[in-house]
Design a protein around this motif. Structure first.
Motif, PDB file in Angstrom:
ATOM      1  N   TRP A  68       0.824  -1.206   0.000  1.00 52.98           N
ATOM      2  CA  TRP A  68       0.000   0.000   0.000  1.00 52.98           C
ATOM      3  C   TRP A  68       0.862   1.262   0.000  1.00 52.98           C
ATOM      4  O   TRP A  68       0.490   2.265  -0.599  1.00 52.98           O
ATOM      5  N   LEU A  90      -0.456   5.277  -0.979  1.00 56.33           N
ATOM      6  CA  LEU A  90      -1.640   5.530  -0.168  1.00 56.33           C
ATOM      7  C   LEU A  90      -1.223   6.283   1.091  1.00 56.33           C
ATOM      8  O   LEU A  90      -0.102   6.125   1.599  1.00 56.33           O
ATOM      9  N   THR A 114      -3.892   7.303   6.545  1.00 55.57           N
ATOM     10  CA  THR A 114      -5.317   7.136   6.844  1.00 55.57           C
ATOM     11  C   THR A 114      -5.928   6.056   5.976  1.00 55.57           C
ATOM     12  O   THR A 114      -6.694   5.207   6.463  1.00 55.57           O
ATOM     13  N   GLN A 115      -5.603   6.063   4.693  1.00 50.94           N
ATOM     14  CA  GLN A 115      -6.145   5.052   3.783  1.00 50.94           C
ATOM     15  C   GLN A 115      -5.623   3.659   4.155  1.00 50.94           C
ATOM     16  O   GLN A 115      -6.377   2.678   4.135  1.00 50.94           O
ATOM     17  N   TYR A 123      -7.438   2.443   7.275  1.00 48.92           N
ATOM     18  CA  TYR A 123      -8.799   2.016   6.958  1.00 48.92           C
ATOM     19  C   TYR A 123      -8.801   0.611   6.350  1.00 48.92           C
ATOM     20  O   TYR A 123      -9.577  -0.255   6.764  1.00 48.92           O
ATOM     21  N   ARG A 124      -7.907   0.371   5.391  1.00 48.85           N
ATOM     22  CA  ARG A 124      -7.851  -0.955   4.746  1.00 48.85           C
ATOM     23  C   ARG A 124      -7.427  -2.034   5.725  1.00 48.85           C
ATOM     24  O   ARG A 124      -7.973  -3.142   5.736  1.00 48.85           O
ATOM     25  N   ARG A 167      -4.553   5.967  12.239  1.00 45.14           N
ATOM     26  CA  ARG A 167      -3.566   6.554  11.329  1.00 45.14           C
ATOM     27  C   ARG A 167      -2.206   6.646  12.031  1.00 45.14           C
ATOM     28  O   ARG A 167      -1.170   6.363  11.442  1.00 45.14           O
TER      29      ARG A 167
END
Length: 185
Positions: A19, A24, A27-28, A31-32, A43
């Motif tokens: 990732w 990314l 935060t992204q 989330y994943r 995060r």
């Protein structure tokens, strides 16, 4: 489901590395990873693991716009030389000029010191009773009248205090406003 959410398995480290390679944000990624684990991942937890893990630190986090962060090599645009800053001049909006102007203005000048009640402070204090603190009684002025050095006795006015802890003269010098019966009710 992971029993200890603060530890990361090798598979999760590899996923985070993938990732990060996709640029990314933290935060992204959080989330994943939270969706995959089934528990919350913050995060800050992602930022922490990226900084602690050598493999992830080598990849680095992306910035908020998806561009690589300052730690990764990115070609920089040539810097443009800046024009020199103009010399600061005094003008009405400048605080320094306002302070200089106020020093000369009689409205802003501090008031001239004048004796209260027409008596000079040292003359009135010379007429005080000069009582040590332990001999002061209720209703006697507690204004210090000597500049006692360390180890010396401090002496106080000792005259009758009409209101507060001071006699009328020392109350005026202290800026204490007399309390009238109408205000007390």
């Amino acid at each position: 489901m992971i029993t200890n959410p603060s530890t990361y398995s090798e598979a999760e480290i590899a996923l985070i590395a993938d990732w990060l390679g996709e640029n990314l944000s933290a935060t992204q990624i959080a989330y994943r990873l939270a969706r995959q684990r089934g528990c919350a991942v913050s995060r800050n937890a992602i930022i922490g693991i990226v900084h602690r893990n050598k493999v992830l630190a080598a990849i680095g986090l992306s910035g908020p716009s998806g561009k690589p962060s300052a730690g990764s090599p990115v070609p920089q645009a040539p810097s443009v030389p800046r024009a020199p800053k103009p010399e600061a001049r005094l003008h009405p909006g400048n605080i320094r000029s306002k302070k200089e102007a106020r020093a000369l203005d009689p409205v802003f000048a501090p008031p001239a010191r004048r004796p209260v009640d027409g008596l000079k402070p040292h003359a009135y204090d010379a007429a005080a009773r000069h009582i040590p603190l332990e001999e002061l009684r209720h209703g006697e002025c507690r204004w210090p009248v000597n500049n006692a050095a360390q180890g010396e006795k401090h002496l106080f006015c000792g005259k009758a205090a009409s209101f507060s802890s001071y006699c009328p003269h020392h109350a005026l010098r202290a800026g204490v406003r007399p309390l009238f019966v109408a205000e007390a009710a």
